[in-house]
Design an enzyme around this catalytic site. Structure first.
Site, PDB file in Angstrom:
ATOM      1  N   LYS A  36       0.862  -1.181   0.000  1.00  0.00           N
ATOM      2  CA  LYS A  36       0.000   0.000   0.000  1.00  0.00           C
ATOM      3  C   LYS A  36       0.897   1.230   0.000  1.00  0.00           C
ATOM      4  O   LYS A  36       1.811   1.333   0.811  1.00  0.00           O
ATOM      5  CB  LYS A  36      -0.913   0.002   1.227  1.00  0.00           C
ATOM      6  N   CYS A  54      -7.619  11.356   1.860  1.00  0.00           N
ATOM      7  CA  CYS A  54      -7.968  10.370   0.843  1.00  0.00           C
ATOM      8  C   CYS A  54      -7.202  10.607  -0.457  1.00  0.00           C
ATOM      9  O   CYS A  54      -7.078  11.736  -0.915  1.00  0.00           O
ATOM     10  CB  CYS A  54      -9.476  10.439   0.560  1.00  0.00           C
ATOM     11  N   CYS A  56      -7.823   7.898  -2.895  1.00  0.00           N
ATOM     12  CA  CYS A  56      -8.491   6.939  -3.781  1.00  0.00           C
ATOM     13  C   CYS A  56      -9.775   7.526  -4.383  1.00  0.00           C
ATOM     14  O   CYS A  56     -10.372   6.916  -5.259  1.00  0.00           O
ATOM     15  CB  CYS A  56      -8.817   5.642  -3.035  1.00  0.00           C
ATOM     16  N   CYS A  65      -9.700  10.647   4.700  1.00  0.00           N
ATOM     17  CA  CYS A  65      -9.760   9.208   4.436  1.00  0.00           C
ATOM     18  C   CYS A  65     -10.708   8.527   5.420  1.00  0.00           C
ATOM     19  O   CYS A  65     -10.690   8.807   6.608  1.00  0.00           O
ATOM     20  CB  CYS A  65      -8.352   8.611   4.591  1.00  0.00           C
ATOM     21  N   HIS A  69     -10.259   2.922   0.637  1.00  0.00           N
ATOM     22  CA  HIS A  69      -9.222   2.391  -0.241  1.00  0.00           C
ATOM     23  C   HIS A  69      -9.027   0.881  -0.044  1.00  0.00           C
ATOM     24  O   HIS A  69      -8.639   0.189  -0.968  1.00  0.00           O
ATOM     25  CB  HIS A  69      -7.893   3.129  -0.039  1.00  0.00           C
TER      26      HIS A  69
END
Length: 90
Positions: A36, A54, A56, A65, A69
């Protein structure tokens, strides 16, 4: 994720828009050897000791976030993760 808008005819003269969403890899080439990709930045003027942002584009609390993800990475084989803003330890 790409959105594709299509127009479809219904038995009457009414037209209905439909949207199909397809999950795609967000990170096609950056640090693909890592499970990741997570980057950290130290910022001295933060209210919290750690703030995840975030990357994604799927977070329900965007720009922060919310862990979305994880589901995206499992579905696509991607390795995108959050940007972590950290307050330095005093």
């Amino acid at each position: 994720m790409k959105c594709v808008m299509t127009r479809s005819a219904v038995p009457s003269t009414t037209r209905v828009n439909s949207v199909s969403i397809r999950a795609e890899v967000i990170n096609p080439e950056i640090r693909k050897t890592e499970d990741k990709v997570v980057d950290s930045v130290v910022v001295s003027e933060l209210a919290k000791p750690l703030t995840p942002y975030c990357r994604c584009w799927r977070s329900g609390t965007f720009p922060l976030c919310d862990g979305s993800h994880v589901k995206h990475n499992k579905a696509t084989g991607d390795n995108v993760g959050p940007l972590l803003l950290k307050k330095p330890k005093e």
